[in-house]
Design a protein around this motif. Structure first.
Motif, PDB file in Angstrom:
ATOM      1  N   LEU A  21      18.367  23.524 -48.057  1.00 12.40           N
ATOM      2  CA  LEU A  21      16.939  23.554 -48.358  1.00 12.40           C
ATOM      3  C   LEU A  21      16.118  23.769 -47.087  1.00 12.40           C
ATOM      4  O   LEU A  21      15.171  24.567 -47.071  1.00 12.40           O
ATOM      5  CB  LEU A  21      16.526  22.247 -49.042  1.00 12.40           C
ATOM      6  N   ILE A  22      16.463  23.054 -46.023  1.00 13.39           N
ATOM      7  CA  ILE A  22      15.742  23.242 -44.757  1.00 13.39           C
ATOM      8  C   ILE A  22      15.892  24.674 -44.266  1.00 13.39           C
ATOM      9  O   ILE A  22      14.914  25.297 -43.812  1.00 13.39           O
ATOM     10  CB  ILE A  22      16.256  22.238 -43.696  1.00 13.39           C
ATOM     11  N   PRO A  77      10.234  20.533 -46.989  1.00 15.82           N
ATOM     12  CA  PRO A  77      11.331  19.711 -47.534  1.00 15.82           C
ATOM     13  C   PRO A  77      10.934  18.254 -47.777  1.00 15.82           C
ATOM     14  O   PRO A  77      11.434  17.628 -48.718  1.00 15.82           O
ATOM     15  CB  PRO A  77      12.419  19.815 -46.464  1.00 15.82           C
ATOM     16  N   TRP A 104      13.731  26.968 -46.259  1.00 15.83           N
ATOM     17  CA  TRP A 104      12.320  26.776 -45.892  1.00 15.83           C
ATOM     18  C   TRP A 104      11.995  27.451 -44.560  1.00 15.83           C
ATOM     19  O   TRP A 104      10.963  28.105 -44.418  1.00 15.83           O
ATOM     20  CB  TRP A 104      12.038  25.282 -45.842  1.00 15.83           C
ATOM     21  N   THR A 106      18.493  22.393 -53.636  1.00 15.02           N
ATOM     22  CA  THR A 106      18.038  21.309 -54.509  1.00 15.02           C
ATOM     23  C   THR A 106      19.024  21.049 -55.648  1.00 15.02           C
ATOM     24  O   THR A 106      19.118  19.918 -56.139  1.00 15.02           O
ATOM     25  CB  THR A 106      16.643  21.606 -55.083  1.00 15.02           C
ATOM     26  N   GLY A 118      17.081  28.049 -51.459  1.00 15.95           N
ATOM     27  CA  GLY A 118      16.460  26.740 -51.687  1.00 15.95           C
ATOM     28  C   GLY A 118      16.845  26.138 -53.019  1.00 15.95           C
ATOM     29  O   GLY A 118      17.036  24.919 -53.132  1.00 15.95           O
ATOM     30  N   ALA A 122      13.416  15.067 -42.397  1.00 16.75           N
ATOM     31  CA  ALA A 122      14.103  15.296 -43.672  1.00 16.75           C
ATOM     32  C   ALA A 122      15.550  14.819 -43.639  1.00 16.75           C
ATOM     33  O   ALA A 122      16.164  14.634 -44.689  1.00 16.75           O
ATOM     34  CB  ALA A 122      14.047  16.779 -44.031  1.00 16.75           C
TER      35      ALA A 122
END
Length: 468
Positions: free
Chosen positions: A58-59, A208, A62, A18, A14, A421
Motif C-alpha cells: 500500500l505504501i 496510508p 501511494w 489492502t 494498492g 504507517a
C-alpha cells in the motif's frame, strides 16, 4: 526505463495491499476475544506477515501514485476519489486493525444507552461481553469524547442491540462517512489556499494512515476531521455561522478541533482591520457557545466531558513529554528523591507550555494562511500533548495537505506518514521481539516482490550475435 507507472497500476497495487491487510487481519487483527489466536500460532504468524506485506504494498502504491500526481498529466480529483474507494473496499468487512479503540466506542455507546455516566466510570461499570472486549488499560477509564460522538455511539448501540459484528460494521461506516467528508473538503480547501487539489487529495485522503487507522481502525478522528473540513469550507464561503456550528460539533467529538474556530475568525477577518476581527470573534464565540449548549442538552450526557478532557493524561500513554517524565522520574527515584512522583506531571505541564508558545508563534509571528496555520497548530498539539498515536498525526496532516505552500513540505510530511504507517501491530497490542521480526519479514517480502516486478518490467538488452 523503470517500473511502468500509471493510475491503473497504482490502483491495482494498492488494492492488492489492502486485500492482504484484510486477509491477514482475519487472524492477526484486533479480534474479539472469542476469535483471538495465540501470537505464536501458525494462523497468527501468517496473518502478521500478510498484514505487513500488505502495508508495504500500500505504501509503495501511494508513493508511486504521488509520482503520477506530480507528472505531466496528473489525474483529476474525481479519478483519485475512485482510487480511494477501491483501496478502501477490502477493509470494509475486515476485522478492526491496529487498535482496539472501536470496542471502547461501542461500550461507551452502550453505557449511554443504559444511562451510566461515561464521564465518571469506565467500561468495566457496564460489564458483560461488550465491556470485556475493551483493552484492560481502559477498563476503568472515563471517556474523553464529547457529547456529539456519544450520541452517535448511543444511537448505534440502540440500533445494533449490542451485537458485536453489527456494531463494528456500524462504526466503520461512520468512519467512512468521516473520510468521505474529508475527501470532499480537501480539493475546495486546496483551491482556496492556492494549492493543487490532486496533491491535497493524495497526501490528505489517500495517505496510508487514513486507510490503516481511520478506515481499518474505525477511529472517531475520522468524523472529527470530516466535520472540521466541511466546516472550514462553509466558513470561508457564504455560510460562516454554519461553518462555526460544524466545527463546534467536531470539537464535541474530540476537543482539538476547537482550534478550528480560530481559523474561522482569521478567514473572515483577514485584512479587514481590528473592528472586523472583534465582530467576527464575537459572532464565532456566540455561535460556538450556543451550539455547545444545544448539543450537550440534546445528548443528555451533561458537562462531564470538560473534566474528562484530562483522560489522555494517563500513565500508560506515550509521547515525548511522557517519555521524558518517566526517564526523569526513574532517575530521581534512583537518587532517592521525593520529587520522583512529580516528574511526569511536570513534563506534561512543560509540553502544554511549549504547545501554547508554538501556537502563539504560528498565529502571531509566522502568520501563514489560516488553514495552514491550523494544520501546523494541530500538529503541535499532537506532538507535544500527553499522548501520541499514529492517527493523531492526521489532525495536522489533513490541513497541511490542503494548504502546504511548497512541495518540500509535502515530501517531508509524506515521508513521516510512511514511517508512522509501520509503527503499530495489527492487533493493537505492544510488540515483542518475535512479532517485530515477523512484521519486518512481511515488509521485506513485499519489497522483494516489488523489486522482482521492477526487474521484470525493465527492457532486456539486445544480445549481439557472434560472428564467425
Amino acid at each position: 526505463m523503470g517500473f511502468p507507472v500509471d493510475l491503473r497500476r497504482c490502483q491495482a497495487l494498492g488494492l492488492a495491499g489492502t486485500a492482504f491487510l484484510a486477509l491477514g487481519g482475519e487472524t492477526a487483527g484486533a479480534l474479539p476475544a472469542h476469535d483471538f489466536l495465540a501470537p505464536g500460532s501458525v494462523q497468527a504468524v501468517l496473518g502478521l506477515v500478510g498484514v505487513y506485506f500488505g502495508v508495504v504494498l500500500l505504501i509503495a502504491a501511494w508513493v508511486l501514485l504521488g509520482g503520477v500526481v506530480r507528472g505531466p498529466e496528473p489525474p483529476t480529483p474525481r479519478s483519485l476519489l475512485l482510487v480511494l474507494a477501491v483501496w478502501a473496499a477490502p477493509l470494509l468487512l475486515a476485522p478492526p486493525l491496529f487498535s482496539r479503540d472501536v470496542y471502547s466506542y461501542l461500550a461507551q455507546g452502550a453505557m449511554v444507552d443504559a444511562h451510566i455516566d461515561v464521564y465518571a466510570y469506565g467500561p468495566a461499570q457496564l460489564g458483560g461481553p461488550l465491556a470485556d472486549e475493551v483493552a484492560p488499560v481502559w477498563q476503568q477509564t472515563a471517556t474523553p469524547y464529547g457529547p456529539v460522538f456519544l450520541v452517535v455511539a448511543s444511537v448505534l448501540s440502540a440500533l445494533t442491540r449490542g451485537q458485536l459484528p453489527a456494531g463494528l460494521l456500524g462504526m466503520r461506516l461512520i468512519a467512512l462517512l468521516g473520510v468521505a467528508l474529508m475527501a470532499a473538503a480537501l480539493p475546495r480547501l486546496a483551491r482556496h489556499s492556492g494549492a493543487d487539489p490532486a496533491a491535497a487529495l493524495w497526501l490528505g485522503a489517500l495517505n496510508p494512515l487514513v486507510l490503516l487507522h481511520l478506515v481499518a481502525g474505525a477511529h472517531n478522528d475520522a468524523i472529527m476531521l470530516g466535520l472540521l473540513g466541511v466546516g472550514l469550507v462553509a466558513a470561508r464561503g457564504r455560510w460562516p455561522v454554519l461553518g462555526v456550528v460544524l466545527i463546534t460539533l467536531a470539537a464535541l467529538v474530540k476537543a482539538p478541533a476547537a482550534l478550528g474556530l480560530v481559523a474561522v475568525v482569521a478567514l473572515r477577518s483577514r485584512g479587514r482591520g481590528p473592528r472586523a476581527l472583534l465582530r467576527h470573534t464575537v459572532t464565532t464565540a456566540t455561535a460556538a457557545a450556543a451550539t455547545t449548549v444545544a448539543a450537550t442538552a440534546a445528548a443528555g450526557t451533561g458537562y462531564g466531558w470538560i473534566a474528562a478532557l484530562k483522560t489522555p493524561v494517563s500513565p500508560h500513554n506515550w509521547s515525548p513529554t511522557s517519555l521524558l517524565g518517566r526517564v526523569t522520574g526513574a532517575a530521581l527515584d534512583q537518587l532517592g528523591s521525593g520529587l520522583a512522583p512529580f516528574a511526569l506531571p511536570a513534563w506534561h505541564a512543560a509540553g502544554l507550555l511549549v504547545t501554547a508558545a508554538l501556537l502563539l508563534f504560528i498565529w502571531l509571528r509566522l502568520r501563514p494562511g489560516p488553514v495552514y496555520a491550523l494544520g501546523l497548530s494541530l500538529a503541535a498539539v499532537a506532538v507535544f500533548g500527553p499522548a501520541v498515536r499514529p492517527w493523531y498525526a492526521l489532525w495536522g496532516l489533513f490541513l497541511i495537505a490542503a494548504a502546504a505552500p511548497t512541495g518540500s513540505v509535502r515530501t517531508r510530511v509524506a515521508a513521516a506518514s510512511a514511517v508512522l504507517a509501520l509503527t503499530v501491530l495489527p492487533s493493537g497490542a505492544p510488540a515483542d521481539v518475535e512479532q517485530v521480526i515477523l512484521a519486518v519479514s512481511g515488509g521485506v517480502l513485499a519489497l522483494v516482490v516489488l523489486w522482482q516486478a521492477h526487474q521484470a518490467a525493465r527492457p532486456q538488452s539486445p544480445v549481439r550475435e557472434r560472428t564467425a
